[in-house]
Design a protein around this motif. Structure first.
Motif: not given
Length: 291
Positions: A167-187
């Motif tokens: 999943f994800g586009d190339p732009s969704d890889e880690v961006q350095r030098g700023r805060w990012e939020t990642y979240e996962m949900y599991v049922k």
């Protein structure tokens, strides 16, 4: 260095403080505010890691909200279990039919190398553990980061199924030098939703749904349980160099959050997502069944 949208994240966390709730409804909110700067971020308090956090320290070098965060370090050439990242134990076991949300805010500084040279060439990132009724390991629900500049930056696998979902586009890889939020949900279920069960996995970055996975089971057996969450904890193929990054405001909860993404799915969200409004502007990618 503090994120400008402190008030939104503070308000979100205030709704997620651990309180006495019905069975299977609880929250762990790791704010890292209750330790001494430079001390290991595994103090025994509910607001920091429980285990495997030997290289994680309370810091004020980079902070999302409040006055402190956690600085996660790794030694070059090491697979680093016990040093890299940390483990968050659940207050209560989760079983088939239960749900969990795992939200982490990250700051990767300039020059951080997250490439992995072993274990399939991807880095363990967010991990939800499953175990048998007797307490033996039954596999992890694993979000991995692919090496930098990969055509697809992220992938998921339930180790008991051994089937990859990218999943994800190339732009969704880690961006350095700023805060990012990642979240996962599991049922949790031993039967995927696509096969008539209820097992579902959702993954977001900065409040935008990257994918809803319905073809993965999330338990091996109906009697299995989930007892903990990991951030990192093991570097496949050994870390390429000695380095560090930061995390803040980690939330692990089985209590349905009040925020919603643009599809109406419950999510923890965070400061960078603008609260419940989110920032999603496209539908989730179609499901890929990649062996």
């Amino acid at each position: 260095m503090k994120h400008s949208n402190v008030l939104v994240r503070t308000a979100a966390l205030s709704l997620l403080v651990a309180v006495s709730l019905p069975a299977h409804s609880w929250t762990r909110a790791l704010t890292f505010e209750n330790g001494s700067i430079g001390a290991k971020a595994q103090s025994g308090a509910s607001t920091d890691f429980d285990d495997a956090a030997g290289g994680s320290y309370f810091t004020n070098e980079q902070v999302l909200t409040g006055n402190q965060a956690a600085k996660l370090t790794v030694t070059g050439g090491s697979t680093a279990f016990g040093e890299w990242g940390g483990i968050i134990n659940y207050p209560e076991l989760l079983r088939k039919g239960d749900e969990v949300w795992f939200s982490v805010n990250t700051y990767f500084p300039a020059g951080f190398n997250y490439d992995s040279t072993g274990g399939g060439g991807h880095l363990k990132f967010l991990r939800i553990h499953a175990q048998t009724s007797g307490g033996s390991n039954s596999g992890y629900n694993d979000w991995y980061m692919n090496p930098e500049a990969a055509s697809v930056p992220h992938k998921f696998i339930y180790e008991g199924q051994q089937q990859w979902f990218e999943f994800g586009d190339p732009s969704d890889e880690v961006q350095r030098g700023r805060w990012e939020t990642y979240e996962m949900y599991v049922k949790f279920d031993n039967v995927p939703a696509s096969q008539g069960g209820s097992a579902i996995v959702r993954v977001w970055k900065d409040g935008r749904l990257l994918r809803e996975i319905t073809g993965a089971k999330t338990l091996n057996n109906s009697s299995d349980t989930s007892d903990r969450a990991h951030i990192f904890t093991y570097w496949n193929g050994a870390a390429p160099k000695t380095q560090h990054m930061y995390v803040d405001d980690i939330v692990v909860t089985s209590d349905t959050p009040s925020n919603r993404d643009s599809f109406g799915n419950p999510m923890v969200g965070g400061a960078s997502t603008g609260g419940s409004s989110g920032s999603e502007s496209r539908p989730a990618a179609p499901e890929l069944n990649v062996q």
